[in-house]
Enzyme design. Structure first.
Site, PDB file in Angstrom:
ATOM      1  N   GLY A  62      -2.716  -2.598  -7.020  1.00 55.35           N
ATOM      2  CA  GLY A  62      -2.402  -3.411  -5.838  1.00 55.35           C
ATOM      3  C   GLY A  62      -2.745  -4.868  -6.081  1.00 55.35           C
ATOM      4  O   GLY A  62      -3.171  -5.583  -5.169  1.00 55.35           O
ATOM      5  N   GLY A  71      -1.280  -7.867  -3.877  1.00 54.20           N
ATOM      6  CA  GLY A  71      -1.576  -7.961  -2.451  1.00 54.20           C
ATOM      7  C   GLY A  71      -2.555  -9.076  -2.132  1.00 54.20           C
ATOM      8  O   GLY A  71      -2.940  -9.857  -3.009  1.00 54.20           O
ATOM      9  N   ASP A 119       0.785  -3.345  -9.982  1.00 52.02           N
ATOM     10  CA  ASP A 119       1.257  -3.178  -8.608  1.00 52.02           C
ATOM     11  C   ASP A 119       2.579  -2.427  -8.676  1.00 52.02           C
ATOM     12  O   ASP A 119       3.217  -2.357  -9.730  1.00 52.02           O
ATOM     13  CB  ASP A 119       1.449  -4.549  -7.931  1.00 52.02           C
ATOM     14  CG  ASP A 119       1.333  -4.459  -6.408  1.00 52.02           C
ATOM     15  OD1 ASP A 119       0.410  -5.061  -5.837  1.00 52.02           O
ATOM     16  OD2 ASP A 119       2.182  -3.775  -5.779  1.00 52.02           O
ATOM     17  N   ILE A 120       3.006  -1.916  -7.525  1.00 52.98           N
ATOM     18  CA  ILE A 120       4.285  -1.206  -7.461  1.00 52.98           C
ATOM     19  C   ILE A 120       5.441  -2.202  -7.463  1.00 52.98           C
ATOM     20  O   ILE A 120       6.587  -1.854  -7.692  1.00 52.98           O
ATOM     21  CB  ILE A 120       4.307  -0.284  -6.223  1.00 52.98           C
ATOM     22  CG1 ILE A 120       5.368   0.786  -6.358  1.00 52.98           C
ATOM     23  CG2 ILE A 120       4.438  -1.082  -4.925  1.00 52.98           C
ATOM     24  CD1 ILE A 120       5.201   1.947  -5.429  1.00 52.98           C
ATOM     25  N   ASP A 160       2.665   2.748  -9.880  1.00 55.41           N
ATOM     26  CA  ASP A 160       2.513   3.374  -8.562  1.00 55.41           C
ATOM     27  C   ASP A 160       1.171   4.115  -8.568  1.00 55.41           C
ATOM     28  O   ASP A 160       1.000   5.085  -9.303  1.00 55.41           O
ATOM     29  CB  ASP A 160       3.692   4.334  -8.345  1.00 55.41           C
ATOM     30  CG  ASP A 160       3.576   5.125  -7.058  1.00 55.41           C
ATOM     31  OD1 ASP A 160       2.557   5.003  -6.342  1.00 55.41           O
ATOM     32  OD2 ASP A 160       4.527   5.879  -6.764  1.00 55.41           O
ATOM     33  N   TYR A 164      -4.791   4.325   9.911  1.00 57.72           N
ATOM     34  CA  TYR A 164      -5.477   3.598   8.843  1.00 57.72           C
ATOM     35  C   TYR A 164      -6.978   3.884   8.872  1.00 57.72           C
ATOM     36  O   TYR A 164      -7.590   4.174   7.833  1.00 57.72           O
ATOM     37  CB  TYR A 164      -5.197   2.106   9.042  1.00 57.72           C
ATOM     38  CG  TYR A 164      -5.893   1.178   8.088  1.00 57.72           C
ATOM     39  CD1 TYR A 164      -5.503   1.087   6.756  1.00 57.72           C
ATOM     40  CD2 TYR A 164      -6.926   0.353   8.530  1.00 57.72           C
ATOM     41  CE1 TYR A 164      -6.130   0.206   5.897  1.00 57.72           C
ATOM     42  CE2 TYR A 164      -7.551  -0.541   7.673  1.00 57.72           C
ATOM     43  CZ  TYR A 164      -7.159  -0.606   6.362  1.00 57.72           C
ATOM     44  OH  TYR A 164      -7.773  -1.471   5.508  1.00 57.72           O
ATOM     45  N   LYS A 203      -9.396   5.643   6.100  1.00 62.96           N
ATOM     46  CA  LYS A 203     -10.564   4.966   5.511  1.00 62.96           C
ATOM     47  C   LYS A 203     -11.841   5.776   5.730  1.00 62.96           C
ATOM     48  O   LYS A 203     -12.696   5.864   4.852  1.00 62.96           O
ATOM     49  CB  LYS A 203     -10.717   3.555   6.094  1.00 62.96           C
ATOM     50  CG  LYS A 203      -9.661   2.575   5.595  1.00 62.96           C
ATOM     51  CD  LYS A 203      -9.790   2.320   4.092  1.00 62.96           C
ATOM     52  CE  LYS A 203      -8.732   1.380   3.573  1.00 62.96           C
ATOM     53  NZ  LYS A 203      -8.733   1.275   2.110  1.00 62.96           N
TER      54      LYS A 203
HETATM   55  N1  SER Z   1      -7.635  -6.225   8.016  1.00 65.41           N
HETATM   56  C1  SER Z   1      -7.240  -4.868   8.080  1.00 65.41           C
HETATM   57  C2  SER Z   1      -6.188  -4.636   9.092  1.00 65.41           C
HETATM   58  O1  SER Z   1      -6.093  -5.420  10.008  1.00 65.41           O
HETATM   59  C3  SER Z   1      -8.429  -4.015   8.429  1.00 65.41           C
HETATM   60  O2  SER Z   1      -9.052  -3.583   7.289  1.00 65.41           O
HETATM   61  O3  SER Z   1      -5.499  -3.666   9.014  1.00 65.41           O
END
Ligand code: SER
Length: 315
Positions: A9, A12, A35-36, A53, A143, A147
């Site tokens: 990544g 990013g 990165d992909i 990937d 998300y 995590k």
């Molecule tokens: N900054 C990230 C988000 O807003 C949170 O880890 O998704």
């Protein structure tokens, strides 16, 4: 000599600056960016670059063997706002990439792993102010769930298989080199771009939504610091709370107005408001300070000044 490091990544928001920071510190040839998708010309030409990937175990294993990689920084992930739109894709990307890297470490094909966690591991039942390291979590976003699960797996692989995996719960990250993509804290980057280009920003969060934030230089320094710390000093193998500042959209707008006096902000909250409302306002990072000497350097005023200056010079 530094053993080779692989960044997944690398194109990013965090990966880009991490790659540059590690290439500044070590021989460029030992820092493999991947990165992909392709990144900036500068990133791809300043050292080795692989299209890769992170969910493809075999491809990953091959690159690791080829470069004799010792450490992996896994920065590929789908962030909070995009993940709400594509829950299964987010889960697959965020979890499978982590399992790939943890399993390669378990098989002793790599020695050390960095994987980022987030303030998104917390939820509406978490104490909102000065959120402690150990507390109620119960994340309500796709998300955040990925995590929090990731943290449990990191901890498990460390205790069960001796994997040297290290992690921090990043707050919203503010940077000028690469745009963030698909996060809820992205407003705190977009606002600087719009202040310079339009003199106006329409914020997707309410004016009084206070969130933990950090300037990218602090985040990168903290990350490398954690990775360079002695193994026995790392007491937490899920993820460390990490903090620098907290502010609301109104407060950041106010700071920008000191430098760009005509800047205006309006507020039209969207679905991201609910995500932001489920996260803490401020974070207690005293354990990171105690265990490996973490200390932030940038506050909102300095961040605003550096963002505006660097973005202006970039154009
Ligand atoms: N900054 C990230 C988000 O807003 C949170 O880890 O998704």
């Amino acid at each position: 000599m530094q053993k080779p490091i692989l960044i997944l990544g690398a194109c990013g928001q965090i990966g880009t600056e991490l790659t540059y920071a590690l290439r500044d510190k070590h021989d460029n040839d030992t820092i493999i960016a991947s990165d992909i998708r392709e990144g900036s010309e500068d990133l791809m030409s300043s050292g080795p670059f692989e299209l890769l990937d992170a969910t493809d175990y075999n491809a990953l294993e091959e690159v690791i063997a080829y470069y004799e990689i010792s450490e992996v920084y896994l920065m590929a992930a789908m962030l909070s706002a995009t993940a709400e739109k594509f829950p299964m894709r987010a889960w697959n990307l965020n979890m499978n990439s982590l399992f790939n890297v943890l399993n390669l470490a378990k098989e002793k094909k790599i020695d050390k792993v960095f994987w980022p966690s987030s303030i998104a591991v917390f939820g509406p039942n978490t104490p909102e102010n000065n959120t402690p390291q150990n507390t109620i979590m119960e994340p309500t976003t796709v998300y955040g769930i990925s995590k929090q699960s990731g943290e449990r797996w990191c901890n498990y692989y460390h205790h069960k298989y001796g994997v040297d995996v290290r992690s921090v719960r990043y707050p919203g990250l503010i940077s000028w080199k690469t745009m963030p993509g698909g996060g809820t804290t992205d407003y705190a980057v977009e606002i600087f771009h719009k202040a310079l280009s339009d003199g106006h920003y329409t914020c997707f969060l309410k004016e009084d939504t206070k969130l933990p934030m950090m300037f990218m230089d602090d985040a990168i320094r903290g990350t490398i610091m954690l990775m360079e710390s002695n193994e026995e000093d790392i007491k937490i193998r899920s993820a460390y709370n990490l903090s620098a500042m907290s502010f609301t959209p109104a407060e950041i707008a106010d700071n920008i107005q000191r430098i760009v006096p005509d800047f205006e902000i309006t507020y039209i909250p969207d679905f991201r408001q609910e995500i932001a409302d489920s996260w803490p306002s401020s974070i207690d990072d005293s354990i990171a300070r105690r265990d490996w000497g973490w200390q932030p350097e940038f506050d909102l005023e300095r961040t605003s000044e550096l963002m505006l200056r660097n973005l202006k010079n970039k154009d």
